[in-house]
Write a protein that holds these residues in place. Structure first.
Motif, PDB file in Angstrom:
ATOM      1  N   ARG A   1       0.832  -1.208   0.000  1.00 33.56           N
ATOM      2  CA  ARG A   1       0.000   0.000   0.000  1.00 33.56           C
ATOM      3  C   ARG A   1       0.865   1.255   0.000  1.00 33.56           C
ATOM      4  O   ARG A   1       0.582   2.219  -0.730  1.00 33.56           O
ATOM      5  N   VAL A   2       1.931   1.206   0.797  1.00 34.45           N
ATOM      6  CA  VAL A   2       2.857   2.352   0.825  1.00 34.45           C
ATOM      7  C   VAL A   2       3.471   2.566  -0.555  1.00 34.45           C
ATOM      8  O   VAL A   2       3.591   3.705  -1.033  1.00 34.45           O
ATOM      9  N   GLN A   3       3.871   1.455  -1.211  1.00 33.50           N
ATOM     10  CA  GLN A   3       4.461   1.568  -2.554  1.00 33.50           C
ATOM     11  C   GLN A   3       3.462   2.146  -3.551  1.00 33.50           C
ATOM     12  O   GLN A   3       3.820   2.976  -4.400  1.00 33.50           O
ATOM     13  N   LEU A   4       2.209   1.697  -3.463  1.00 35.61           N
ATOM     14  CA  LEU A   4       1.187   2.174  -4.398  1.00 35.61           C
ATOM     15  C   LEU A   4       0.896   3.660  -4.202  1.00 35.61           C
ATOM     16  O   LEU A   4       0.702   4.404  -5.170  1.00 35.61           O
ATOM     17  N   GLU A   5       0.857   4.092  -2.961  1.00 36.42           N
ATOM     18  CA  GLU A   5       0.488   5.487  -2.682  1.00 36.42           C
ATOM     19  C   GLU A   5       1.647   6.455  -2.898  1.00 36.42           C
ATOM     20  O   GLU A   5       1.423   7.624  -3.209  1.00 36.42           O
ATOM     21  N   SER A   6       2.871   5.929  -2.757  1.00 29.84           N
ATOM     22  CA  SER A   6       4.032   6.830  -2.900  1.00 29.84           C
ATOM     23  C   SER A   6       4.670   6.734  -4.281  1.00 29.84           C
ATOM     24  O   SER A   6       5.455   7.609  -4.652  1.00 29.84           O
ATOM     25  N   GLY A   7       4.347   5.692  -5.024  1.00 33.14           N
ATOM     26  CA  GLY A   7       4.962   5.499  -6.335  1.00 33.14           C
ATOM     27  C   GLY A   7       4.263   6.289  -7.427  1.00 33.14           C
ATOM     28  O   GLY A   7       3.227   6.920  -7.229  1.00 33.14           O
ATOM     29  N   ASN A   8       4.854   6.198  -8.626  1.00 30.51           N
ATOM     30  CA  ASN A   8       4.291   6.899  -9.777  1.00 30.51           C
ATOM     31  C   ASN A   8       3.323   5.957 -10.492  1.00 30.51           C
ATOM     32  O   ASN A   8       3.591   5.442 -11.577  1.00 30.51           O
ATOM     33  N   CYS A   9       2.153   5.724  -9.862  1.00 32.09           N
ATOM     34  CA  CYS A   9       1.199   4.740 -10.371  1.00 32.09           C
ATOM     35  C   CYS A   9      -0.065   5.416 -10.874  1.00 32.09           C
ATOM     36  O   CYS A   9      -0.583   6.342 -10.231  1.00 32.09           O
ATOM     37  N   LEU A  10      -0.549   4.937 -11.995  1.00 33.19           N
ATOM     38  CA  LEU A  10      -1.852   5.369 -12.484  1.00 33.19           C
ATOM     39  C   LEU A  10      -2.937   4.600 -11.738  1.00 33.19           C
ATOM     40  O   LEU A  10      -2.721   3.500 -11.227  1.00 33.19           O
ATOM     41  N   LEU A  11      -4.126   5.183 -11.705  1.00 28.63           N
ATOM     42  CA  LEU A  11      -5.241   4.524 -11.033  1.00 28.63           C
ATOM     43  C   LEU A  11      -5.517   3.156 -11.661  1.00 28.63           C
ATOM     44  O   LEU A  11      -5.797   2.186 -10.939  1.00 28.63           O
ATOM     45  N   GLN A  12      -5.407   3.081 -12.982  1.00 24.83           N
ATOM     46  CA  GLN A  12      -5.662   1.797 -13.660  1.00 24.83           C
ATOM     47  C   GLN A  12      -4.659   0.730 -13.230  1.00 24.83           C
ATOM     48  O   GLN A  12      -5.019  -0.440 -13.075  1.00 24.83           O
ATOM     49  N   ASP A  13      -3.383   1.133 -13.011  1.00 20.11           N
ATOM     50  CA  ASP A  13      -2.373   0.171 -12.560  1.00 20.11           C
ATOM     51  C   ASP A  13      -2.701  -0.350 -11.169  1.00 20.11           C
ATOM     52  O   ASP A  13      -2.550  -1.540 -10.881  1.00 20.11           O
ATOM     53  N   VAL A  14      -3.160   0.554 -10.298  1.00 25.26           N
ATOM     54  CA  VAL A  14      -3.512   0.142  -8.932  1.00 25.26           C
ATOM     55  C   VAL A  14      -4.747  -0.759  -8.959  1.00 25.26           C
ATOM     56  O   VAL A  14      -4.853  -1.710  -8.176  1.00 25.26           O
ATOM     57  N   GLN A  15      -5.667  -0.483  -9.865  1.00 19.73           N
ATOM     58  CA  GLN A  15      -6.846  -1.351  -9.992  1.00 19.73           C
ATOM     59  C   GLN A  15      -6.439  -2.764 -10.401  1.00 19.73           C
ATOM     60  O   GLN A  15      -6.993  -3.750  -9.900  1.00 19.73           O
ATOM     61  N   VAL A  16      -5.474  -2.861 -11.316  1.00 24.32           N
ATOM     62  CA  VAL A  16      -4.985  -4.183 -11.737  1.00 24.32           C
ATOM     63  C   VAL A  16      -4.379  -4.923 -10.546  1.00 24.32           C
ATOM     64  O   VAL A  16      -4.624  -6.126 -10.340  1.00 24.32           O
ATOM     65  N   VAL A  17      -3.590  -4.208  -9.723  1.00 20.62           N
ATOM     66  CA  VAL A  17      -2.998  -4.822  -8.535  1.00 20.62           C
ATOM     67  C   VAL A  17      -4.098  -5.271  -7.578  1.00 20.62           C
ATOM     68  O   VAL A  17      -4.050  -6.371  -7.011  1.00 20.62           O
ATOM     69  N   ALA A  18      -5.109  -4.409  -7.390  1.00 17.44           N
ATOM     70  CA  ALA A  18      -6.210  -4.739  -6.479  1.00 17.44           C
ATOM     71  C   ALA A  18      -6.949  -5.988  -6.949  1.00 17.44           C
ATOM     72  O   ALA A  18      -7.327  -6.847  -6.136  1.00 17.44           O
ATOM     73  N   VAL A  19      -7.164  -6.093  -8.238  1.00 16.53           N
ATOM     74  CA  VAL A  19      -7.844  -7.278  -8.770  1.00 16.53           C
ATOM     75  C   VAL A  19      -7.006  -8.530  -8.497  1.00 16.53           C
ATOM     76  O   VAL A  19      -7.545  -9.580  -8.115  1.00 16.53           O
ATOM     77  N   SER A  20      -5.676  -8.421  -8.668  1.00 19.87           N
ATOM     78  CA  SER A  20      -4.804  -9.573  -8.390  1.00 19.87           C
ATOM     79  C   SER A  20      -4.855  -9.948  -6.914  1.00 19.87           C
ATOM     80  O   SER A  20      -4.891 -11.138  -6.559  1.00 19.87           O
ATOM     81  N   LEU A  21      -4.865  -8.939  -6.035  1.00 21.23           N
ATOM     82  CA  LEU A  21      -4.964  -9.206  -4.592  1.00 21.23           C
ATOM     83  C   LEU A  21      -6.265  -9.933  -4.262  1.00 21.23           C
ATOM     84  O   LEU A  21      -6.282 -10.928  -3.524  1.00 21.23           O
ATOM     85  N   PHE A  22      -7.356  -9.419  -4.805  1.00 19.41           N
ATOM     86  CA  PHE A  22      -8.654 -10.024  -4.493  1.00 19.41           C
ATOM     87  C   PHE A  22      -8.790 -11.404  -5.131  1.00 19.41           C
ATOM     88  O   PHE A  22      -9.432 -12.303  -4.551  1.00 19.41           O
ATOM     89  N   ASP A  23      -8.204 -11.575  -6.296  1.00 20.19           N
ATOM     90  CA  ASP A  23      -8.254 -12.890  -6.953  1.00 20.19           C
ATOM     91  C   ASP A  23      -7.622 -13.957  -6.056  1.00 20.19           C
ATOM     92  O   ASP A  23      -8.132 -15.080  -5.944  1.00 20.19           O
TER      93      ASP A  23
END
Length: 534
Positions: free
Chosen positions: A351-373
């Motif tokens: 979460r720290v990496q996602l919030e502090s990194g240079n991430c687009l919302l779509q990239d974070v959504q992809v990560v979230a889908v992988s987490l939930f999967d």
């Protein structure tokens, strides 16, 4: 029974052969006789006998000329020359036309019989060899594709030396010689709606995907003459393409894979990830290309479905987009082992990496889908009969309403916390069931002894008061009632057997006082022990 054609212009010889040779004992019968070479030739094509016995000197067409004419159409026909002239030239000519049996007149019956027996044995041996060869060709024709697939599969996991992969061996199983080899791993990402389907339904979809891959691979091989493509059915979800080419071109390969991925998704609604290994100069290095394809596939898998990753481009070149595949793999492994504390730590770090990194919302959504999967798969594997706290469809609906990065990560944080609460509740329930089952098991094993509930609690490392409350909550009765009920059930069976007195049964079922036993027995069954004995 085999047949023989007898040819001789002397009718006495023909009659003697017919009457004095025991044809039945030789498993032979005389199909016909001829007095000239021309007649013999016509009769042979009409009757099609299995053997031929002929004199050398015949009208019109002599025996050697007859042999020469028949040899063109029947190279394996057994021919016995029977001649009255001891001429070396005749024997030599007969041998030149494949005649190995040359008898001189007058020949004894035993001599002729022995030659015929030898010819019949040779005939039988040749037939057996021909049948074996036919069977071998048929079996090899069926087995070679299988052997080739198995050998290809073996090459993916076994390191061979170049001298072990000889041209002769490769030619035999149908593997062409090419300057470059490459492995591509294709993984079917089993859709969520299929996880609840019967295995037969999944296998049907998997078969359809394999068919699409195979058709496109065959088309690719046809279009590129200097190439061979083999499909290896590696596991339930993974297929491996082995490409043997004279000149490998990534752009052509990308087109092939894109077409495969698109068709599988269009027709079967299955996403496919592709990992592409690097080109190698020899077949013995195919294993290295395969391992590279697996490594590339891991990145494709953790970055979402229907993606292609090439080891030499995507893995060796640095990408400006943050790569969270390592953290996602750790998350996946932690849930596989049910290390929930470790999973929570991984999420906090991610979460720290996602919030502090240079991430687009779509990239974070992809990560979230992988987490939930991973969460949904872990739940379905451990609690297949229970509905998960949140379904995939509900998750996908809710994630679309998160329009800011912080809002999305806060929502994921709450979801993961809520999920852990459900897991802990299910684990506590499972532990409770296990404790109660252990208490019941103790009663079954020790009901004839004096039982101390406190001792049971100590053996299970729990407080007696907690165990007592848990037992009553799970069973609906207190421990003493359960114990008495169980003991009376055993006592009733013993009394009904008629082998024991009441006082004996009382002691055998843990009641040290026969009067108390009678009171409990009547309270549980509605009658006294003596009534059962009578």
């Amino acid at each position: 029974m085999k047949s023989i054609l007898l040819v001789d212009d002397d009718p006495h010889i023909i009659r003697a052969l017919r009457e004095h040779i025991d044809w039945a004992a030789l498993d032979l019968h005389v199909a016909g006789t001829a007095a000239s070479g021309t007649e013999a030739l016509e009769l042979f094509y009409h009757l099609q006998p299995d053997l031929l016995m002929t004199d050398v000197y015949l009208p019109d067409l002599n025996g050697l000329e007859l042999t020469q004419k028949l040899r063109g159409d029947y190279p394996n026909l057994p021919i016995i020359i029977l001649s009255g002239y001891d001429e070396f030239e005749n024997a030599r000519a007969a041998m030149r036309w494949g005649v190995s049996h040359f008898l001189l007149k007058p020949a004894e019956v035993d001599e002729i019989t022995n030659v015929l027996q030898e010819v019949m044995l040779e005939y039988d041996v040749r037939e057996r060899h021909e049948q074996l060869e036919l069977t071998y060709r048929q079996e090899v024709g069926r087995m070679l594709p299988y052997l080739r697939k198995q050998f290809m599969k073996e090459l993916l996991t076994t390191r061979y030396r170049p001298e072990q992969l000889s041209h002769e061996r490769m030619d035999y199983i149908g593997i062409e010689h090419r300057d470059q080899v490459r492995a591509v791993s294709l993984q079917l990402n089993r859709p969520k709606f299929v996880t609840r389907m019967k295995e037969r339904d999944w296998q049907l979809l998997r078969y359809g995907a394999a068919d699409i891959i195979r058709e496109n691979a065959a088309l690719y091989a046809q279009q590129h003459v200097h190439g061979q493509v083999e499909l290896v059915d590696y596991s339930d979800r993974v297929f491996v393409l082995v490409l043997l080419e004279q000149h490998s071109a990534l752009d052509r390969l990308y087109v092939l894979l894109e077409r495969m991925i698109e068709q599988i998704f269009t027709y079967l609604k299955i996403e496919v990830s592709a990992g592409i290994g690097m080109c190698k100069p020899h077949l013995c290095e195919l294993m290295d290309s395969y391992l590279e394809s697996c490594e590339a596939l891991e990145n494709a898998e953790f970055q979402g479905g229907s993606r292609m990753y090439c080891y030499e481009h995507d893995m060796l070149e640095q990408s400006p987009v943050p790569d969270h595949s390592a953290a996602l793999r750790q998350w996946h492994d932690a849930w596989n082992d049910m290390r929930t504390d470790a999973a929570l730590d991984i999420w906090h770090t991610l979460r720290v990496q996602l919030e502090s990194g240079n991430c687009l919302l779509q990239d974070v959504q992809v990560v979230a889908v992988s987490l939930f999967d991973t969460l949904i798969h872990s739940w379905n594997r451990r609690y297949p009969r229970l509905q998960p706290p949140l379904s995939m469809s509900e998750f996908l609906r809710d994630i679309q309403s998160k329009y800011a990065l912080t809002e999305l990560t806060n929502w994921m944080d709450e979801l993961i916390g809520h999920w852990l609460e459900h897991i802990q509740r299910e684990q506590a329930e499972k532990k409770s069931n296990r404790l109660v089952a252990q208490v019941k098991q103790y009663v079954e094993q020790h009901y004839a002894e004096e039982i101390s509930f406190e001792a049971i609690a100590r053996s299970l490392y729990v407080h007696p008061k907690y165990l007592s409350q848990l037992f009553k909550r799970m069973t609906g009765e207190n421990f003493v009632s359960y114990l008495n009920q169980y003991r009376i059930e055993q006592a009733l069976a013993l009394l009904e057997s008629g082998q024991y007195m009441v006082y004996e049964v009382s002691e055998m079922t843990g009641f040290r006082n026969a009067t108390y036993f009678s009171q409990v027995f009547k309270m549980v069954t509605g009658k006294s022990p003596s009534d059962v004995v009578r």
